[in-house]
Design a protein around this motif. Structure first.
Motif, PDB file in Angstrom:
ATOM      1  N   GLU A 147       0.832  -1.208   0.000  1.00  0.00           N
ATOM      2  CA  GLU A 147       0.000   0.000   0.000  1.00  0.00           C
ATOM      3  C   GLU A 147       0.865   1.255   0.000  1.00  0.00           C
TER       4      GLU A 147
ATOM      5  N   THR B  26      -3.221   5.713   5.390  1.00  0.00           N
ATOM      6  CA  THR B  26      -3.398   4.271   5.581  1.00  0.00           C
ATOM      7  C   THR B  26      -4.144   3.909   6.860  1.00  0.00           C
TER       8      THR B  26
ATOM      9  N   ARG C 190      -5.936  -3.956  -4.294  1.00  0.00           N
ATOM     10  CA  ARG C 190      -5.993  -2.499  -4.106  1.00  0.00           C
ATOM     11  C   ARG C 190      -6.580  -1.821  -5.340  1.00  0.00           C
TER      12      ARG C 190
END
Length: 210
Positions: free
Chosen positions: A37, A57, A125
């Protein structure tokens, strides 16, 4: 199987012109959901600090700082020169193609496992971002605005040479735009990050189990 072509492009196909093929150590270092990420955020949005990444995040700045150092250890990211302070370090993802397909790494169980984790996290994602866009669309009906996005699916029957030709042509268009616009001034009016995703793959034979 996946290549990132800098902070402004990602393709879900292996490309022969990748500038760097990640070795087994780099793949294992990247094979963590939060690191994927972080790496993807740096690719899409440009330089960040541990604090800005924590806000994006939902993790603590201590956690993002730890994972940033782990990524930097394998040269996956680097500190931005002449920016920030000792308390607020900026990090960036170097420009250039990155290929996750490493034949040597795929020969070992750990290499295959690391590649699978990285690929799975990146594609998950991408799907989440796509669904977030569709669900938060300003169009009341939920229909995608054709002026700013294209979400399309086509099912064809192609030979291998025809498939290779299609992949080559699509990659050529993506490369053309990447070369033309990757170095735009970040302060350009109306500039925003765009995700480019193209999926071309053979379907299972009819009747084959999934």
């Amino acid at each position: 199987m996946t290549e990132i072509e800098g902070p402004d492009e990602m393709s879900a196909a292996q490309m022969p012109h990748a500038e760097r093929m990640l070795d087994a150590g780099a793949l294992r270092a990247l094979a963590h959901p939060l690191r994927v990420e972080i790496y993807d955020i740096l690719s899409q949005y440009g330089p960040q600090t541990a604090s800005t990444l924590a806000a994006m995040t939902g993790e603590s700045s201590g956690s993002t700082s730890y994972h940033l150092r782990a990524l930097a250890k394998h040269d996956l990211i680097r500190e931005v020169a002449d920016r920030g302070t000792g308390r607020e370090r900026w990090w960036e993802r170097p420009r250039g193609g990155i290929s996750f397909t490493n034949p040597d790494a795929m020969k070992t169980p750990s290499g295959r496992a690391a590649t699978q984790v990285v690929m799975s996290e990146f594609l998950t994602r991408r799907h989440q971002q796509l669904m977030q866009y569709v669900n938060s669309s300003l169009v009341p009906s939920g229909v995608v605005d054709p002026q700013e996005a294209m979400i399309t699916t086509a099912n064809l029957r192609l030979t291998l040479p025809q498939t290779i030709d299609l992949i080559s042509r699509m990659q050529h268009v993506i490369d053309e735009f990447a070369r033309a616009y990757r170095d735009q001034d970040p302060d350009t009016e109306g500039l925003r990050p765009i995700s480019i995703r193209a999926d071309i793959f053979p379907l299972p034979e009819q009747g084959a189990s999934s």
